[in-house]
Enzyme design. Sequence first.
Site, mmCIF file in Angstrom:
data_model
loop_
_atom_site.group_PDB
_atom_site.id
_atom_site.type_symbol
_atom_site.label_atom_id
_atom_site.label_comp_id
_atom_site.label_asym_id
_atom_site.label_seq_id
_atom_site.Cartn_x
_atom_site.Cartn_y
_atom_site.Cartn_z
ATOM 1 N N GLY A 32 0.735 -0.922 -0.035
ATOM 2 C CA GLY A 32 -0.006 -0.076 -0.060
ATOM 3 C C GLY A 32 0.759 1.302 0.176
ATOM 4 N N LEU A 33 0.209 2.307 -0.182
ATOM 5 C CA LEU A 33 0.920 3.527 -0.342
ATOM 6 C C LEU A 33 1.629 3.783 1.027
ATOM 7 C CD1 LEU A 33 -1.679 5.835 -1.917
ATOM 8 C CD2 LEU A 33 0.536 4.954 -2.976
ATOM 9 N N SER A 34 2.676 5.013 1.015
ATOM 10 C CA SER A 34 3.177 5.443 2.118
ATOM 11 C C SER A 34 2.175 6.022 3.043
ATOM 12 C CB SER A 34 4.235 6.440 1.762
ATOM 13 O OG SER A 34 4.924 6.978 3.207
ATOM 14 N N GLY A 35 2.093 5.797 4.469
ATOM 15 C CA GLY A 35 0.941 6.303 5.092
ATOM 16 C C GLY A 35 -0.295 5.530 5.235
ATOM 17 N N GLY A 37 -0.867 2.576 6.258
ATOM 18 C CA GLY A 37 -1.367 1.777 7.534
ATOM 19 C C GLY A 37 -0.425 0.504 7.729
ATOM 20 N N SER A 39 2.623 -0.555 8.323
ATOM 21 C CA SER A 39 3.423 -0.848 9.581
ATOM 22 C C SER A 39 2.716 -1.258 10.641
ATOM 23 C CB SER A 39 4.532 0.064 9.809
ATOM 24 O OG SER A 39 5.542 0.480 8.610
ATOM 25 N N SER A 106 6.122 -1.721 -1.967
ATOM 26 C CA SER A 106 6.293 -2.890 -3.021
ATOM 27 C C SER A 106 5.146 -2.252 -4.135
ATOM 28 C CB SER A 106 5.865 -4.083 -2.479
ATOM 29 O OG SER A 106 4.761 -4.263 -1.766
#
Length: 197
Positions: A32-35, A37, A39, A106
């Site tokens: 998914g995109l940065s930010g 969720g 992590s 990814s």
Amino acid sequence: MSNNIVWHQHDVDKTRRASSKTQKPCVIWFTGLSGSGKSTIANLLEKKLADEGKHTYLLDGDNVRHGLCGDLGFSEKDRVENIRRISEVSKLFVDAGLIVITAFISPFRADRNFCRSLLAEHEFIEVFVDTPIDECEKRDPKGLYKKARQGDIKHFTGIDSPYEAPVSPEVHLPFDGQSAEALAELVYGQLTDQGRI
Ligand SMILES: Nc1ncnc2c1ncn2[C@@H]1O[C@H](COP(=O)(O)OS(=O)(=O)O)[C@@H](OP(=O)(O)O)[C@H]1O
Ligand SMILES: Nc1ncnc2c1ncn2[C@@H]1O[C@H](COP(=O)(O)OP(=O)(O)O)[C@@H](O)[C@H]1O
């Protein structure tokens, strides 16, 4: 590039290691995109599995880029190499009997499919954290979207570098106001219902 090498078959194999751990080794691959969720949800899921006594290992984008992939940037070529290394490490960890959880943007379908191709069919579980860019940009916990919009960071995913969404992920996490805790439960529930973990 390596020539004259022969694969060694060892007596203690993946099945033996997995059975002594009484778990099904696999890779739970968050994308998914940065930010979005990744992590946060991956961390909650790992905690839940570890609390049950499962042997897990969480590979996280920011952390891996401090070591194993510390020589790589964010060009397309470097991202491909990043995911290739993570995929090979994930395969080794699955061979060691672990439940591997990965949290990388990814962005390229072919690279995620590369990891899938290294494993048995039931061992690769793609989890799409489908948070739209507007929301990711609103969250912007590291201030990276702001920098990317100002032109201070080049090749930022979703802005001037592409993200190819999964076509049929094993688990799809919608953006519908659910908390990260609820989404981690959703992943856990689907994987246990499917008998995957
Ligand atoms: N240009 C650019 N594009 C995207 N992300 C960037 C960039 N520069 C730095 N960062 C930070 O690096 C984290 C993403 O690393 P990944 O290894 O997951 O990226 S990739 O899978 O190789 O595309 C990503 O972490 P997450 O926000 O956790 O996804 C960012 O914090
Ligand atoms: N379901 C959610 N709802 C609201 N905020 C969330 C949710 N999941 C994560 N967050 C928040 O969004 C931000 C980015 O999450 P993070 O896990 O760092 O994303 P990623 O690893 O994809 O970059 C964090 O501040 C986190 O607390």
